[in-house]
Write a protein that holds these residues in place. Sequence first.
Motif, PDB file in Angstrom:
ATOM      1  N   UNK A 371      97.183  58.524 -21.610  1.00  0.00           N
ATOM      2  CA  UNK A 371      96.974  59.766 -20.859  1.00  0.00           C
ATOM      3  C   UNK A 371      95.521  60.182 -21.045  1.00  0.00           C
ATOM      4  N   UNK A 372      94.811  60.424 -19.945  1.00  0.00           N
ATOM      5  CA  UNK A 372      93.392  60.813 -20.012  1.00  0.00           C
ATOM      6  C   UNK A 372      93.192  62.062 -19.158  1.00  0.00           C
ATOM      7  N   UNK A 373      92.985  63.204 -19.809  1.00  0.00           N
ATOM      8  CA  UNK A 373      92.802  64.472 -19.094  1.00  0.00           C
ATOM      9  C   UNK A 373      91.318  64.716 -18.807  1.00  0.00           C
ATOM     10  N   UNK A 374      91.064  65.592 -17.816  1.00  0.00           N
ATOM     11  CA  UNK A 374      89.700  65.929 -17.382  1.00  0.00           C
ATOM     12  C   UNK A 374      88.905  64.693 -16.991  1.00  0.00           C
ATOM     13  N   UNK A 375      89.601  63.721 -16.379  1.00  0.00           N
ATOM     14  CA  UNK A 375      88.948  62.456 -16.012  1.00  0.00           C
ATOM     15  C   UNK A 375      87.791  62.610 -15.022  1.00  0.00           C
ATOM     16  N   UNK A 376      87.821  63.555 -14.058  1.00  0.00           N
ATOM     17  CA  UNK A 376      86.717  63.614 -13.091  1.00  0.00           C
ATOM     18  C   UNK A 376      85.348  63.842 -13.693  1.00  0.00           C
ATOM     19  N   UNK A 378      84.110  62.386 -16.345  1.00  0.00           N
ATOM     20  CA  UNK A 378      83.654  61.214 -17.089  1.00  0.00           C
ATOM     21  C   UNK A 378      83.067  60.174 -16.141  1.00  0.00           C
ATOM     22  N   UNK A 379      81.997  59.540 -16.563  1.00  0.00           N
ATOM     23  CA  UNK A 379      81.335  58.515 -15.752  1.00  0.00           C
ATOM     24  C   UNK A 379      82.287  57.354 -15.499  1.00  0.00           C
ATOM     25  N   UNK A 380      82.285  56.850 -14.280  1.00  0.00           N
ATOM     26  CA  UNK A 380      83.231  55.792 -13.904  1.00  0.00           C
ATOM     27  C   UNK A 380      83.033  54.522 -14.727  1.00  0.00           C
ATOM     28  N   UNK A 381      81.826  54.279 -15.228  1.00  0.00           N
ATOM     29  CA  UNK A 381      81.584  53.067 -16.009  1.00  0.00           C
ATOM     30  C   UNK A 381      82.396  53.067 -17.310  1.00  0.00           C
ATOM     31  N   UNK A 382      82.719  54.264 -17.827  1.00  0.00           N
ATOM     32  CA  UNK A 382      83.554  54.342 -19.032  1.00  0.00           C
ATOM     33  C   UNK A 382      84.957  53.808 -18.741  1.00  0.00           C
ATOM     34  N   UNK A 383      85.523  54.178 -17.580  1.00  0.00           N
ATOM     35  CA  UNK A 383      86.850  53.691 -17.214  1.00  0.00           C
ATOM     36  C   UNK A 383      86.810  52.189 -16.927  1.00  0.00           C
ATOM     37  N   UNK A 384      85.743  51.740 -16.295  1.00  0.00           N
ATOM     38  CA  UNK A 384      85.629  50.310 -16.003  1.00  0.00           C
ATOM     39  C   UNK A 384      85.507  49.503 -17.289  1.00  0.00           C
ATOM     40  N   UNK A 385      84.790  50.057 -18.282  1.00  0.00           N
ATOM     41  CA  UNK A 385      84.672  49.373 -19.577  1.00  0.00           C
ATOM     42  C   UNK A 385      86.030  49.308 -20.264  1.00  0.00           C
ATOM     43  N   UNK A 386      86.808  50.398 -20.198  1.00  0.00           N
ATOM     44  CA  UNK A 386      88.145  50.395 -20.802  1.00  0.00           C
ATOM     45  C   UNK A 386      89.050  49.392 -20.102  1.00  0.00           C
ATOM     46  N   UNK A 387      88.980  49.336 -18.764  1.00  0.00           N
ATOM     47  CA  UNK A 387      89.818  48.397 -18.009  1.00  0.00           C
ATOM     48  C   UNK A 387      89.502  46.959 -18.393  1.00  0.00           C
ATOM     49  N   UNK A 420      83.404  70.423 -12.284  1.00  0.00           N
ATOM     50  CA  UNK A 420      82.116  69.776 -12.505  1.00  0.00           C
ATOM     51  C   UNK A 420      82.299  68.272 -12.674  1.00  0.00           C
ATOM     52  N   UNK A 421      81.451  67.503 -12.015  1.00  0.00           N
ATOM     53  CA  UNK A 421      81.502  66.045 -12.024  1.00  0.00           C
ATOM     54  C   UNK A 421      80.639  65.490 -13.153  1.00  0.00           C
ATOM     55  N   UNK A 422      80.612  64.155 -13.346  1.00  0.00           N
ATOM     56  CA  UNK A 422      79.780  63.590 -14.419  1.00  0.00           C
ATOM     57  C   UNK A 422      78.325  64.030 -14.311  1.00  0.00           C
ATOM     58  N   UNK A 435      78.609  58.233  -9.700  1.00  0.00           N
ATOM     59  CA  UNK A 435      79.138  58.153 -11.062  1.00  0.00           C
ATOM     60  C   UNK A 435      80.618  58.521 -11.129  1.00  0.00           C
ATOM     61  N   UNK A 436      81.153  59.070 -10.051  1.00  0.00           N
ATOM     62  CA  UNK A 436      82.548  59.511 -10.044  1.00  0.00           C
ATOM     63  C   UNK A 436      83.490  58.324  -9.944  1.00  0.00           C
ATOM     64  N   UNK A 437      84.672  58.490 -10.493  1.00  0.00           N
ATOM     65  CA  UNK A 437      85.652  57.394 -10.478  1.00  0.00           C
ATOM     66  C   UNK A 437      86.096  57.040  -9.069  1.00  0.00           C
ATOM     67  N   UNK A 438      85.951  57.978  -8.113  1.00  0.00           N
ATOM     68  CA  UNK A 438      86.358  57.650  -6.731  1.00  0.00           C
ATOM     69  C   UNK A 438      85.464  56.577  -6.121  1.00  0.00           C
ATOM     70  N   UNK A 439      84.275  56.353  -6.686  1.00  0.00           N
ATOM     71  CA  UNK A 439      83.384  55.292  -6.212  1.00  0.00           C
ATOM     72  C   UNK A 439      83.628  53.963  -6.958  1.00  0.00           C
ATOM     73  N   UNK A 440      84.566  53.971  -7.901  1.00  0.00           N
ATOM     74  CA  UNK A 440      84.845  52.767  -8.680  1.00  0.00           C
ATOM     75  C   UNK A 440      85.830  51.864  -7.940  1.00  0.00           C
TER      76      UNK A 440
END
Length: 771
Positions: A371-376, A378-387, A420-422, A435-440
Amino acid sequence: MFQAHINVEICHKGRLIKYLFKYVTKGLQSVLEDPEKAKTMLTEYFTLNRVDPEARSIPYADIPSHYTFHLRPKHWARRKQGNVIGRIVFIPPGTTDVYFLRLLLTKISGATSFEDLMTVDGYLCKDYEDACLRRGFLSDDDESQAAIGEVGQWGMPTLLRSLFVLLLLHSEVADPRKLFEDNWKLLADDLCYQTRRALDLQYFQPPPEFLRSEVLKHIETLLHAHSKELANYNLPLPVRDSGELLGNRLVCEHLNYDLCMQQRTADGIFATLNSEQIEAYHNVMESVNSGVGRFYFLYGHGGTGKTYLYNTIVAKLRSQQKIVLVVASSGIAATLLPDGSTGHSRFKIPIDIVKRGTHLAELLQRTSLIVWDEAPMTHRFCFEALSKTLCDIMDVPLAGQSYKPFGGKTILMGGDFRQILPVVAGGGREATLNASIVRSPLWTHCHLLFLHQNMRINHDVVNTKMIFSGMTFPQWVLAIGDGLAPVKCLGENAELARIEIPQYLILPPNGTSIQPIIDFVFHGLLDLYRSVSFLKNRAIVTPTNETVSAINSAVLSRIPEETKVYYSIDSLCTESTDSSDLDSLYPIEFLNSLSFNGLPEHELTLKLYAPIMLLRNIDPPAGLCNGTRLMVTHLGNNVVKGLILTGTYEGKTVAIPRIALNFSEHKWPFTMKRRQFPIRLCYAMTINKSQGQTLERAGVFLPKPVFSHGQLYVAVSRVRSAEGLRFLIHNEDGCDATCTKNVVYTELFAELSMSGNIYSFVTKILPAYPK
């Protein structure tokens, strides 16, 4: 290079050399017998302090701004006109005792002699360095020792152990092993009683070796919460039983729950869920139980019960002995989640690599849900690194038909893209959106879940009546977030568009004064400034740190308590390039004058009962996160004692030591180290810092318009009721004081609909606004 005019004078002629040493060539006795020759600017400064009460409040370096020095006879006289800036001759740091004398003169005012400068609390120090240490102007392990001794007079051993770990993590302890050996008995004060109770032997005295080992186990547990080991600080290992060596400690900690209590919690909350929450609950549970491993995003504005739903899902899965990792993008949000932590600390992103075979890798392999709250934010590269990390650990390919994001784990992210976005340093609109996850690429695999019903805003008369253009207060707040609020002041340039604030939410301006908004938010301050409920439920929010500091100072000046000032110890990091040369270019007082976002001030002014905010995640498992608000309950020499005001740890007493904070900025050719308490006053806070806070009364002060996506929406959505919200607007561009700018990147909402979810984003998320 220096962007300044520099005059270089070279002493190269014999007559000049003779001039420098003329008193030696003339004979020195007559000079020694002249009483005027013994007087200097400094000695006459001491004389001035003995006769002039006003001068006693001015440090030596600032005396020329108020007085002028006469040579015949030598004395300081009050300046009648002009403005002069004094400068003390530069001395390289720590080279001689003169350096420490200089340091004292820049900090201490009112000294009447050299002995006076060396006297601290009635004790005459052996030298100037000793005086600096006793006054807290220098850092060494003595300060850490003093901090433990100070808290030991009033704090419980559990608090002392937490303080010891904080000192290890943040205060650059020179000799951690010696600090432990000197204090372990104090840290073990409660373990003797606990051992007696566990063994049911009332008078049993455990051997010292046992207690010492138990203290090390407690410290080790606290360090594990920060992914640190005893070996990182050269501390001895505890004596372990063989059973303690078995198994992965991280896995054991995430399975260590009362299953019956978790089941009761899940059942109790589930019975109160609304239909949207129930639909989302079943989607996530089905993904976990079937092992499909979907990626969900729970979209809902503040107050729609996202955290409430997280708690239900987490409790249910933990009751089934499944591992759930709960993280948030900010520390303050993490404290509101069940055993939450920040995503960056839990998953070691963006720098560290989680290697196979480690305890953390095994924990991730056995995890059923993240579970990851307040995701918007955070920079999308962090989620891509976790994936990518999870794909590697779970042996899932990174491309092809068998690819699954996040290694096939079920992921439940949540948040509100209106907020607020990254933050991208120096980046504009496009960089922020990118930087937003919607662009990932991950976003094409996302399934959107929606929550609309606001469970936070009170449904009172003020909130339900039509306040502007036929909208209720909740509708107006959402319209601001979606960029659909009615526009006024529209000129030829679209950038000049402003939205109109409802008249009854506007405080009438009084020139450039900030008093109207202070009076509204802190009405009754003199009677209630000690009240926890009063302080935790109100604050002023504003776009910039400069304005925050001005408001905090203005409110603090009204509090009838004694002021205490803490000075930071600033230096250049030894790792900085050519640090020896930089020392001469950037003296200590220049470093003291620097102010950076997220860094405490050099001169930290506090009073008892003042609200403060932490500026670092110093101990998230104990509720000490970046953004945590506290009330000061004790101002010591080496620690600040506070009471946590909000969140899961509300009412908990904590001790905050000075810590070392490194900071660099591209315009400066060095990295600066500032040793200071990681706090600032928070009668006012920036809009960005207020994200995640819920208030009963909030004032929005806008000397300038907001400047990034979602700031105005975050500001107006901090309150439960329209009755608790007021604006004070000082538009520097001459625009109407009832209008302000609203920055919304509307293209973001169009891109959200590009997810793999079969439902239409537009009809799901945008409410039906009156036409």
